[in-house]
Scaffold this motif. Structure first.
Motif, PDB file in Angstrom:
ATOM      1  N   ILE A  84       0.843  -1.182   0.000  1.00  0.00           N
ATOM      2  CA  ILE A  84       0.000   0.000   0.000  1.00  0.00           C
ATOM      3  C   ILE A  84       0.887   1.243   0.000  1.00  0.00           C
ATOM      4  O   ILE A  84       1.755   1.392   0.853  1.00  0.00           O
ATOM      5  CB  ILE A  84      -0.925   0.007   1.220  1.00  0.00           C
ATOM      6  N   GLN A  85       0.674   2.097  -0.986  1.00  0.00           N
ATOM      7  CA  GLN A  85       1.446   3.330  -1.089  1.00  0.00           C
ATOM      8  C   GLN A  85       0.667   4.455  -0.409  1.00  0.00           C
ATOM      9  O   GLN A  85      -0.491   4.699  -0.755  1.00  0.00           O
ATOM     10  CB  GLN A  85       1.689   3.693  -2.556  1.00  0.00           C
ATOM     11  N   PRO A  86       1.276   5.124   0.550  1.00  0.00           N
ATOM     12  CA  PRO A  86       0.557   6.226   1.183  1.00  0.00           C
ATOM     13  C   PRO A  86       0.381   7.372   0.194  1.00  0.00           C
ATOM     14  O   PRO A  86       1.286   7.701  -0.561  1.00  0.00           O
ATOM     15  CB  PRO A  86       1.461   6.629   2.346  1.00  0.00           C
ATOM     16  N   THR A  87      -0.799   7.952   0.193  1.00  0.00           N
ATOM     17  CA  THR A  87      -1.065   9.077  -0.696  1.00  0.00           C
ATOM     18  C   THR A  87      -1.289  10.327   0.148  1.00  0.00           C
ATOM     19  O   THR A  87      -1.834  10.265   1.237  1.00  0.00           O
ATOM     20  CB  THR A  87      -2.308   8.825  -1.558  1.00  0.00           C
ATOM     21  N   THR A  88      -0.839  11.427  -0.375  1.00  0.00           N
ATOM     22  CA  THR A  88      -1.054  12.700   0.307  1.00  0.00           C
ATOM     23  C   THR A  88      -2.035  13.514  -0.511  1.00  0.00           C
ATOM     24  O   THR A  88      -2.043  13.466  -1.741  1.00  0.00           O
ATOM     25  CB  THR A  88       0.257  13.472   0.482  1.00  0.00           C
ATOM     26  N   THR A  89      -2.842  14.268   0.173  1.00  0.00           N
ATOM     27  CA  THR A  89      -3.876  15.044  -0.489  1.00  0.00           C
ATOM     28  C   THR A  89      -3.365  16.435  -0.848  1.00  0.00           C
ATOM     29  O   THR A  89      -2.321  16.882  -0.379  1.00  0.00           O
ATOM     30  CB  THR A  89      -5.104  15.179   0.422  1.00  0.00           C
ATOM     31  N   THR A  90      -4.136  17.096  -1.669  1.00  0.00           N
ATOM     32  CA  THR A  90      -3.807  18.468  -2.045  1.00  0.00           C
ATOM     33  C   THR A  90      -3.870  19.384  -0.830  1.00  0.00           C
ATOM     34  O   THR A  90      -3.059  20.311  -0.706  1.00  0.00           O
ATOM     35  CB  THR A  90      -4.782  18.952  -3.127  1.00  0.00           C
ATOM     36  N   ALA A  91      -4.798  19.101   0.066  1.00  0.00           N
ATOM     37  CA  ALA A  91      -4.919  19.918   1.277  1.00  0.00           C
ATOM     38  C   ALA A  91      -3.649  19.843   2.119  1.00  0.00           C
ATOM     39  O   ALA A  91      -3.244  20.837   2.728  1.00  0.00           O
ATOM     40  CB  ALA A  91      -6.122  19.462   2.091  1.00  0.00           C
ATOM     41  N   PHE A  92      -3.007  18.674   2.153  1.00  0.00           N
ATOM     42  CA  PHE A  92      -1.758  18.537   2.900  1.00  0.00           C
ATOM     43  C   PHE A  92      -0.670  19.419   2.302  1.00  0.00           C
ATOM     44  O   PHE A  92       0.070  20.093   3.025  1.00  0.00           O
ATOM     45  CB  PHE A  92      -1.317  17.073   2.904  1.00  0.00           C
ATOM     46  N   TYR A  93      -0.548  19.412   0.969  1.00  0.00           N
ATOM     47  CA  TYR A  93       0.449  20.256   0.306  1.00  0.00           C
ATOM     48  C   TYR A  93       0.167  21.734   0.552  1.00  0.00           C
ATOM     49  O   TYR A  93       1.077  22.511   0.838  1.00  0.00           O
ATOM     50  CB  TYR A  93       0.483  19.977  -1.199  1.00  0.00           C
ATOM     51  N   VAL A  94      -1.098  22.122   0.445  1.00  0.00           N
ATOM     52  CA  VAL A  94      -1.461  23.525   0.664  1.00  0.00           C
ATOM     53  C   VAL A  94      -1.149  23.931   2.096  1.00  0.00           C
ATOM     54  O   VAL A  94      -0.601  25.015   2.350  1.00  0.00           O
ATOM     55  CB  VAL A  94      -2.955  23.748   0.335  1.00  0.00           C
ATOM     56  N   GLN A  95      -1.458  23.060   3.060  1.00  0.00           N
ATOM     57  CA  GLN A  95      -1.178  23.369   4.458  1.00  0.00           C
ATOM     58  C   GLN A  95       0.323  23.518   4.691  1.00  0.00           C
ATOM     59  O   GLN A  95       0.764  24.432   5.397  1.00  0.00           O
ATOM     60  CB  GLN A  95      -1.734  22.272   5.357  1.00  0.00           C
ATOM     61  N   ALA A  96       1.118  22.643   4.103  1.00  0.00           N
ATOM     62  CA  ALA A  96       2.564  22.719   4.279  1.00  0.00           C
ATOM     63  C   ALA A  96       3.132  24.002   3.670  1.00  0.00           C
ATOM     64  O   ALA A  96       3.975  24.659   4.284  1.00  0.00           O
ATOM     65  CB  ALA A  96       3.227  21.497   3.660  1.00  0.00           C
ATOM     66  N   ILE A  97       2.666  24.350   2.492  1.00  0.00           N
ATOM     67  CA  ILE A  97       3.164  25.553   1.826  1.00  0.00           C
ATOM     68  C   ILE A  97       2.746  26.806   2.592  1.00  0.00           C
ATOM     69  O   ILE A  97       3.560  27.714   2.820  1.00  0.00           O
ATOM     70  CB  ILE A  97       2.672  25.602   0.364  1.00  0.00           C
ATOM     71  N   LEU A  98       1.474  26.856   3.012  1.00  0.00           N
ATOM     72  CA  LEU A  98       1.011  28.015   3.776  1.00  0.00           C
ATOM     73  C   LEU A  98       1.735  28.142   5.112  1.00  0.00           C
ATOM     74  O   LEU A  98       2.092  29.250   5.527  1.00  0.00           O
ATOM     75  CB  LEU A  98      -0.491  27.934   4.002  1.00  0.00           C
TER      76      LEU A  98
END
Length: 95
Positions: free
Chosen positions: A5-19
């Motif tokens: 199983i490959q863990p997937t990250t959501t767009t919200a996670f990327y946005v939160q990290a960038i913000l």
């Protein structure tokens, strides 16, 4: 055989990290700008901040590269194991 199983990250996670990164960096830059000291002290602290940010980016890249390398070697080992399992016949009798 079995696919891990490959863990997937959501767009919200990327946005939160960038913000989070942008807000923390801009708040420190604003704090340096309004610091009641001489210009050379602000410049020194700004260079220290720049060094910390670039070191953090480099560290995260090194950790990511090491993790990807271990995933590749794990996939190669898994492929070898799958090949051995497909070639093995438990009901074969040697005569």
């Amino acid at each position: 055989m079995t696919k891990p199983i490959q863990p997937t990250t959501t767009t919200a996670f990327y946005v939160q990290a960038i913000l989070s990164f942008a807000i923390s960096l801009s708040s420190v830059v604003i704090a340096l700008f309004y610091l009641p000291t001489e210009g050379w002290i602000r410049a020194f602290l700004g260079l220290g901040l720049l060094y910390v940010v670039t070191s953090t980016v480099t560290l995260s890249k090194v950790i990511r590269d090491r993790q990807e390398l271990s995933e590749v070697s794990t996939r190669v080992d898994q492929a070898r194991l799958d090949k051995l399992l497909t070639q093995h016949d438990p009901f074969k009798v040697d005569a």
